[in-house]
Design an enzyme around this catalytic site. Structure first.
Site, short mmCIF file in Angstrom:
data_model
loop_
_atom_site.label_atom_id
_atom_site.label_comp_id
_atom_site.label_asym_id
_atom_site.label_seq_id
_atom_site.Cartn_x
_atom_site.Cartn_y
_atom_site.Cartn_z
CD GLU A 50 1.48 -27.45 25.23
OE1 GLU A 50 1.55 -28.58 25.74
OE2 GLU A 50 1.62 -27.25 24.01
CE1 TYR A 133 5.56 -31.34 25.68
CE2 TYR A 133 3.65 -30.81 27.05
CZ TYR A 133 4.25 -30.91 25.80
OH TYR A 133 3.54 -30.57 24.69
CG ASP A 151 4.78 -34.92 22.95
OD1 ASP A 151 5.71 -35.30 22.20
OD2 ASP A 151 3.62 -34.75 22.54
CB CYS A 216 7.50 -41.41 7.56
SG CYS A 216 8.65 -40.82 8.80
CB CYS A 222 12.90 -44.93 10.23
SG CYS A 222 12.04 -45.66 11.63
FE1 SF4 Z 1 8.60 -42.74 10.08
FE2 SF4 Z 1 9.91 -44.69 11.29
FE3 SF4 Z 1 7.72 -43.70 12.37
FE4 SF4 Z 1 7.55 -45.20 10.17
S1 SF4 Z 1 8.23 -45.85 12.19
S2 SF4 Z 1 6.46 -43.30 10.58
S3 SF4 Z 1 9.41 -44.60 9.12
S4 SF4 Z 1 9.63 -42.60 12.06
#
Ligand code: SF4
Length: 301
Positions: A50, A133, A151, A216, A222
């Site tokens: 760390e 942190y 982080d 992702c 998102c």
């Molecule tokens: Fe995932 Fe959103 Fe990051 Fe793209 S921007 S990698 S969809 S969290």
């Protein structure tokens, strides 16, 4: 009935299902096999990682970390040597004050905690060089406790998924902490897993410049992605290195690291051509305790 509770409860369940679970499941298959994540790694190994990872990427930390643990497998071994040896071994990891602080932490662990990295969060916070942190990361990764580990990578992921913002601000806000706290799974081991998973997602997939959204696990929820990935981050100053006092300090420190003996002013002069900047950098190294000046020579502490 307590008004609002069912709504908050529902939201918590939904956040867990939509974000925490997919990210942890992704981590189960995608996590890098890093030595400080292995079960046999000691809390000291986690603490050293760390410190080294605070401002340096994983790829540059792996080898120095391995050598460090080989030479100083327990805090008492490092504490028994002068701080200058820690600076020498720090090599080119950058920001060498971290080496001084790591040495000071080893001394404190040896003196106050019988040579064992303490599992207590407050005792970790009281160690030299350990901030919010780092204490949370050590408590979480070394001892499986439940803490908000926030982080830059995690802040970027949460900012994108929940706020639709491209990049986080310079420092975490109270609101970010509160939100991260609300996301934290109740079960400590699960919370520690989520901390590592969300950090890994930011490091490998949701990177600052080129997020690989196709890989992702939370692409469907998102907010940033849904709004067309707008470049809505505040402009940032680039971190120039060439010609800076930081580079000059590094050049002077390299001369000292590479010599087993104290070095003369003439040897320091060869490290950097510009005399005013060289003197300024040298004085700042002395003020930071990274260099000791005697009447005619300079050495590591
Ligand atoms: Fe995932 Fe959103 Fe990051 Fe793209 S921007 S990698 S969809 S969290």
């Amino acid at each position: 009935m307590v008004r609002g509770w069912p709504v908050r409860h529902t939201r918590r369940v939904s956040v867990s299902v939509e974000i925490v679970e997919p990210v942890v499941a992704w981590f189960d298959g995608a996590a890098r096999d890093l030595p400080w994540r292995r079960p046999e790694c000691s809390p000291w190994g986690v603490l050293v990682s760390e410190f080294m990872l605070q401002q340096t990427p994983v790829s540059r930390v792996l080898e120095p970390w391995r050598r460090w643990l080989e030479r100083w497998p327990v805090p008492a071994a490092l504490a028994a040597e002068p701080a200058g040896e820690a600076i020498r071994a720090w090599g080119r990891l950058g920001y060498p004050r971290r080496a001084m602080r790591l040495h000071a932490a080893a001394v404190a662990i040896t003196e106050r905690h019988d040579g064992q990295v303490p599992p207590d969060h407050q005792q970790l916070l009281d160690l030299p060089g350990v901030g919010t942190y780092t204490a949370a990361a050590i408590a979480s990764f070394a001892f499986g406790q439940r803490h908000v580990v926030l982080d830059t990578n995690v802040r970027r992921v949460l900012g994108r998924v929940l706020d639709g913002s491209a990049l986080p601000g310079p420092a975490p806000t109270r609101g970010e902490y509160a939100r991260a706290q609300a996301l934290l799974p109740e079960e400590p081991e699960r919370a520690a897993r989520w901390a590592a998973a969300s950090m890994e997602l930011g490091a490998l997939v949701c990177t600052a410049r080129k997020p690989d959204c196709s890989q992702c696990p939370v692409i469907d929820v998102c907010a940033w992605r849904k709004s067309g990935s707008p470049d809505n981050a505040a402009p940032r100053r680039g971190q120039r290195y060439d010609g800076t006092d930081r580079q000059c300090r590094g050049a002077i420190l390299r001369v000292l690291r590479e010599s087993e003996e104290p070095v003369s002013a003439a040897q320091i002069d060869l490290a950097w051509p510009e005399p005013v900047q060289r003197e300024r950098a040298l004085q700042s190294l002395i003020a930071d305790g990274l260099v000791v000046a005697t009447s005619l020579e300079y050495r590591l502490p």
